[in-house]
Design an enzyme around this catalytic site. Structure first.
Site, PDB file in Angstrom:
ATOM      1  CE  LYS A  31      25.771  32.095  32.518  1.00 51.57           C
ATOM      2  NZ  LYS A  31      25.579  32.320  33.972  1.00 51.57           N
ATOM      3  NE  ARG A  48      20.832  33.485  39.092  1.00 49.23           N
ATOM      4  CZ  ARG A  48      21.778  33.691  38.182  1.00 49.23           C
ATOM      5  NH1 ARG A  48      21.575  34.532  37.183  1.00 49.23           N
ATOM      6  NH2 ARG A  48      22.943  33.072  38.277  1.00 49.23           N
ATOM      7  CE1 TYR A  98       8.517  48.032   6.905  1.00 49.83           C
ATOM      8  CE2 TYR A  98      10.414  47.212   8.150  1.00 49.83           C
ATOM      9  CZ  TYR A  98       9.436  47.032   7.173  1.00 49.83           C
ATOM     10  OH  TYR A  98       9.395  45.874   6.470  1.00 49.83           O
ATOM     11  CG  MET A 108      13.522  40.138  10.539  1.00 51.06           C
ATOM     12  SD  MET A 108      12.280  39.026   9.875  1.00 51.06           S
ATOM     13  CE  MET A 108      10.873  39.431  10.899  1.00 51.06           C
TER      14      MET A 108
END
Ligand SMILES: *Cc1c(COP(=O)(O)O)cnc(C)c1O
Length: 379
Positions: free
Chosen positions: A53, A152, A274, A320
């Site tokens: 998956k 679940r 930043y 990023m």
């Protein structure tokens, strides 16, 4: 427009060339195959599926499935129907492919036409799969998932009871497996493991007799009473430690290296990245790498890269597309533009990186971005 030739995925690397990429992800398919052999050895004669998956935990479902197929693996699990359809196209007819999350209502014909096996998680899904079988006029394969205590996916005990009382419930359905999933398998002493195993026994006894499947990677290491007829490992195939309180019995599979975009020296007081969340307390050597949160490295996860055995801590915020490293521990000029530093590999395993980031190896792998140069080693 529509007359473009169909492009098959390149076999050894995705479209991004090494020269053009900011980072290189090396995936050792030979190690995945060895991990499969090790799990099979732990399982004695029990069958072993491959869980692929989320694009094979970020490493390429097609490449992983084809490598496992060469070890004789002929049963695969994905989470979503879309993944099952893509995997069927990629690996061809033959292997069984199960859709763990169940089939969305109305999607049954698509699953049938791709030759997929439903994981049936509810009475409603059972009814829909039965109707699909009726309309195609043949039996359709399914794994019936019961909820043994994770809350679940899968049928709750009351639902299993109701279905057990309905003689026609499985008309047209070929029950390949009755399955369930463990919530705490990575904590071998957790009492939920045995509680779930016993609940699974009770639930499967109510259903028509069929092979059973309970263990994920860690479940395999809980011992033979958890093995049943089919194990469903994912993480361990990819080198994640299935026994977190013990040394990793698996081989590492991934290496992730990022390219140095630029190096510089700064003086005391320089604000770094930043928000200036880091300020140099003396002269520093810095390297900026072409790798950031867009590549799946979580912004909140403080960490480090490695170069020839030297740890290069991240300074300031993850951007990023870039991260600033402190390279003051290296001789000046040693690290140059274009050099590769290691983020995952011999110096820092997936589990190490996860530990530093306060997460699990699964999340590190599944978050890996799509703009790497991917290099598959066949082993
Ligand atoms: C993801 C998953 C697995 C594989 O789990 P790992 O811990 O990665 O081995 C097996 N079964 C189910 C139902 C799953 O969702």
């Amino acid at each position: 427009m529509n007359d473009a030739p169909t492009r098959s995925l390149p076999d050894d690397a995705a479209a991004v060339s090494e020269a053009a990429a900011g980072a290189v992800l090396t995936i050792d398919l030979g190690a995945i195959r060895e991990n499969y052999r090790r799990l099979k050895a732990s399982l004695g004669g029990v069958r072993c599926a491959g869980v692929v998956k989320a694009d094979g935990y970020g490493l390429g479902a097609r490449q992983v499935a084809l490598a496992l197929a060469r070890e004789g693996c002929d049963i695969f699990f994905v989470a979503l129907l879309a993944e099952g359809i893509a995997l069927r196209k990629a690996i061809g007819d033959g292997p069984e492919i199960y859709v763990l999350n169940g089939l969305p209502p109305g999607s049954e014909p698509e699953a049938v036409s791709s030759g997929l096996c439903a994981v049936v998680n509810s009475g409603t899904q059972l009814k829909a799969w039965r109707a699909a079988a009726h309309s195609v006029g043949r039996r359709l394969p399914a794994a019936i998932q019961v909820d043994s205590g994770m809350s679940r996916l899968g049928m709750a005990p009351a639902e299993v009871e109701a279905i057990a009382a309905d003689a026609a419930a499985f008309d047209g359905i070929g029950i390949r497996y009755v399955m369930s999933h463990l919530a705490c398998a990575d904590e071998p002493r957790h009492p939920a493991n045995e509680q779930q195993r016993l609940a699974f026994e009770r639930l499967r006894a109510m259903l028509p007799e069929a092979p059973a499947s309970l263990a994920n990677s860690s479940g395999i290491f809980l011992g033979p009473s958890y093995h049943y007829d089919l194990a469903r490992p994912g993480a361990a195939l990819y080198g994640i430690n299935p026994t977190p309180d013990k040394p990793n019995p698996m081989l590492p599979v991934v290496r992730l290296q990022a390219k140095v975009a630029q190096t510089r020296s700064v003086g005391k007081g320089a604000g770094i990245g930043y928000g200036h969340t880091y300020r140099a307390d003396g002269p520093l050597g810095l390297a900026t790498i072409s790798f950031g949160y867009a590549d799946g490295w979580l912004r909140r996860s403080a960490s480090a890269a490695w170069f020839e055995g030297t740890r290069l801590p991240f300074l300031g915020r993850v951007s990023m597309d870039s991260i600033i490293l402190d390279i003051s521990a290296l001789p000046p000029g040693r690290l140059r533009e274009g050099d590769l530093v290691e983020l995952l590999g011999p110096s820092q395993s997936v589990d190490d990186a996860a530990g530093h980031a306060g997460t699990i190896g699964y999340e590190i792998l599944a978050s890996l971005g799509s703009r790497f140069h991917r290099h598959y080693l066949r082993g």
